[in-house]
Design a protein around this motif. Structure first.
Motif, short mmCIF file in Angstrom:
data_model
loop_
_atom_site.label_atom_id
_atom_site.label_comp_id
_atom_site.label_asym_id
_atom_site.label_seq_id
_atom_site.Cartn_x
_atom_site.Cartn_y
_atom_site.Cartn_z
N ILE A 11 -2.24 1.42 17.65
CA ILE A 11 -3.46 1.07 16.94
C ILE A 11 -4.36 0.31 17.88
CG2 ILE A 11 -2.45 -1.05 15.99
CD1 ILE A 11 -4.28 -0.69 13.55
N TYR A 49 -7.18 -2.16 7.48
CA TYR A 49 -6.18 -1.14 7.78
C TYR A 49 -6.01 -0.13 6.65
CZ TYR A 49 -4.48 -4.60 11.17
OH TYR A 49 -4.35 -5.49 12.20
N GLN A 50 -6.58 -0.39 5.51
CA GLN A 50 -6.08 0.23 4.30
C GLN A 50 -6.32 1.73 4.17
OE1 GLN A 50 -7.85 -2.42 4.64
NE2 GLN A 50 -7.12 -4.13 3.41
N LYS A 51 -7.48 2.18 4.56
CA LYS A 51 -7.82 3.58 4.29
C LYS A 51 -8.14 4.27 5.61
CE LYS A 51 -10.88 6.05 1.11
NZ LYS A 51 -11.93 5.86 0.09
N VAL A 52 -7.22 5.12 6.04
CA VAL A 52 -7.34 5.78 7.33
C VAL A 52 -7.65 7.24 7.12
CG1 VAL A 52 -6.12 6.38 9.44
CG2 VAL A 52 -5.76 4.14 8.39
N THR A 53 -8.65 7.74 7.83
CA THR A 53 -9.05 9.15 7.77
C THR A 53 -8.60 9.81 9.06
OG1 THR A 53 -10.98 8.60 6.42
CG2 THR A 53 -10.95 10.75 7.49
N PHE A 54 -7.81 10.88 8.93
CA PHE A 54 -7.23 11.53 10.10
C PHE A 54 -8.04 12.74 10.55
CE2 PHE A 54 -3.33 9.29 10.81
CZ PHE A 54 -3.00 8.74 9.58
N GLY A 55 -7.97 13.02 11.85
CA GLY A 55 -8.53 14.24 12.39
C GLY A 55 -7.58 15.41 12.16
N ILE A 56 -7.97 16.59 12.64
CA ILE A 56 -7.15 17.77 12.37
C ILE A 56 -5.97 17.90 13.33
CG2 ILE A 56 -9.09 19.02 11.35
CD1 ILE A 56 -9.18 20.71 13.91
N TYR A 65 0.30 5.72 -0.21
CA TYR A 65 -0.71 6.75 -0.02
C TYR A 65 -0.11 8.13 -0.29
CZ TYR A 65 -2.38 2.98 3.11
OH TYR A 65 -2.75 1.78 3.64
N PHE A 80 -2.33 13.00 16.08
CA PHE A 80 -3.42 12.75 15.14
C PHE A 80 -4.07 11.41 15.45
CE2 PHE A 80 -2.88 16.16 12.18
CZ PHE A 80 -1.53 16.45 12.17
N PRO A 99 4.85 12.37 10.40
CA PRO A 99 4.11 11.69 11.47
C PRO A 99 4.72 10.32 11.76
CG PRO A 99 2.61 12.59 9.82
CD PRO A 99 3.98 12.69 9.25
N TYR A 149 -0.98 8.80 15.83
CA TYR A 149 0.33 9.21 15.34
C TYR A 149 0.74 10.50 16.04
CZ TYR A 149 0.15 5.88 11.45
OH TYR A 149 0.09 4.75 10.70
N GLU A 167 -10.30 11.34 0.05
CA GLU A 167 -11.33 12.33 0.33
C GLU A 167 -11.15 13.65 -0.42
OE1 GLU A 167 -9.31 11.78 4.35
OE2 GLU A 167 -10.60 13.51 4.67
N PHE A 200 4.04 6.60 13.90
CA PHE A 200 3.03 5.73 14.50
C PHE A 200 3.26 5.55 16.00
CE2 PHE A 200 0.04 2.29 14.63
CZ PHE A 200 0.58 1.32 15.46
N GLN A 246 -13.95 13.31 8.57
CA GLN A 246 -12.84 13.30 9.51
C GLN A 246 -13.34 13.08 10.93
OE1 GLN A 246 -11.04 17.23 8.05
NE2 GLN A 246 -9.20 16.05 8.47
N TYR A 255 0.83 -1.20 0.00
CA TYR A 255 0.00 0.00 0.00
C TYR A 255 0.87 1.26 0.00
CZ TYR A 255 -4.25 -2.63 0.88
OH TYR A 255 -5.32 -3.47 0.77
N TYR A 303 -1.02 12.00 1.01
CA TYR A 303 -1.79 12.88 1.87
C TYR A 303 -1.33 14.32 1.62
CZ TYR A 303 -3.26 8.92 4.84
OH TYR A 303 -3.82 7.76 5.31
N HIS A 317 -6.76 21.52 8.90
CA HIS A 317 -7.37 20.37 8.20
C HIS A 317 -6.69 19.05 8.52
CE1 HIS A 317 -10.10 22.69 5.64
NE2 HIS A 317 -9.13 23.58 5.57
N GLY A 318 -5.54 19.10 9.13
CA GLY A 318 -4.84 17.87 9.44
C GLY A 318 -4.32 17.19 8.19
N LEU A 319 -4.29 15.86 8.22
CA LEU A 319 -3.83 15.07 7.09
C LEU A 319 -5.06 14.58 6.32
CD1 LEU A 319 -1.28 13.01 9.12
CD2 LEU A 319 -0.64 14.34 7.10
#
Lengths: 113, 110
Positions: free
Chosen positions: B47, B95-102, A33, B87, B42, B34, A59, B44, B2, A31, A35, A41-43
Motif C-alpha cells: 500500500i 482505506y475503506q472503499k477500494v476500486t480495482f483496475g482490470i 466487502y 491488481f 487475491p 494485490y 460500483e 495483498f 476504475q 469492514y 466483489y 473487468h477485474g474486481l
C-alpha cells in the motif's frame, strides 16, 4: 491465513431464482466487502459493510442486496438471479485501524443458467 | 471509476525486471497492490499512502506520484513465483472503499 469462509464454493442456479451467498469471518474485522470478478473487468465492488447493520453500495450494486446482523457474517443476496450475474464472487475483510490490507476469501463460483 | 493499468499482459524470463503502471482520473489517498494466482484469492502486496508512506512486500517496490495520480509497481529479478495477475486498487479517502483496475497478467517463464 485470515479466517474467512465463503459458502457455497460453487453453485448453479436457474434464472429468476433467489440466491444467497455467505461470508463468515473469525477475525472480528469491522469492514466486510463483496466483489465480483469477471474477465475484462477485474474486481468490482458490489456492497460493503462498516459495522453491524451498516452497509453501503459499491460500483455494481444493482440486483444485489446485503445484510449484516452479526459482526462475523455478511450475506449477499441476488433477489432474482440473471445470467449477467454469472461470476466469481469474493468476500474480503479489513480492519483499517490495525492494518491496511484486505484479506480475501477463496471465492464462490456462481453460474446462472 | 476504475483505475487504468498497463500493460494488460507481459511475459518475462526469469531474472528480468517488469514495471506495472496504474493511473487514476481522481485525486488519490492511497494505492493498493494485490497479486492473484490462477484459481486463488487475491493477496495483498503493498500500500502506498499520500505523503509517501509505503507498507508491504520486501521484494517488490512501488512508487506513488500524487500529482499525476499514478503508481508503478516494480518487480526486479523476477522469479517463477511472480506469475499471476496484478491488481492496483485506488482509494480517494481512507482505506475503506477500494476500486480495482482490470489487472495485469504477468507470466514468468524459465
Amino acid at each position: 491465513d485470515a479466517g474467512i469462509t465463503q459458502s457455497p464454493r460453487h453453485k448453479v442456479t436457474e434464472t429468476g431464482t433467489p440466491v444467497t451467498l455467505r461470508c463468515h469471518q473469525t477475525e472480528n474485522h469491522r469492514y466486510m466487502y463483496w466483489y465480483r470478478q469477471d474477465p475484462g473487468h477485474g474486481l468490482r465492488l458490489i456492497h460493503y459493510s462498516y459495522g453491524v447493520k451498516d452497509t453501503d453500495k459499491g460500483e455494481v450494486s444493482d440486483g444485489y442486496s446485503v445484510s449484516r446482523s452479526k459482526t462475523e457474517d455478511f450475506l449477499l443476496t441476488l433477489e432474482s438471479a440473471t445470467s449477467s450475474q454469472t461470476s466469481v464472487y469474493f468476500c474480503a475483510i479489513s480492519e483499517p485501524t490495525t492494518a491496511p490490507e484486505a484479506f480475501f476469501g477463496q471465492g464462490t463460483r456462481l453460474t446462472v443458467v | 471509476q476504475q483505475p487504468v493499468q498497463s500493460p494488460q499482459a507481459v511475459i518475462l524470463r526469469e531474472g528480468e525486471d517488469a514495471v506495472i503502471n496504474c493511473s487514476s482520473s481522481k485525486a488519490l489517498y492511497s494505492v493498493h497492490w494485490y497479486r492473484q494466482k490462477h484459481g486463488e484469492a487475491p493477496v495483498f502486496l503493498m500500500i502506498l499512502l499520500k505523503g509517501g508512506e509505503q507498507k508491504g512486500h520486501d521484494k517488490i517496490s512501488a512508487s506513488f506520484n500524487e500529482k499525476k495520480q499514478q503508481s508503478s509497481l516494480y518487480l526486479t529479478a523476477s522469479q517463477l513465483s511472480y506469475s499471476g495477475t496484478y491488481f492496483c486498487g485506488t482509494n480517494s479517502g481512507g482505506y475503506q472503499k477500494v476500486t480495482f483496475g482490470i489487472g495485469t497478467k504477468l507470466q514468468v517463464i524459465p
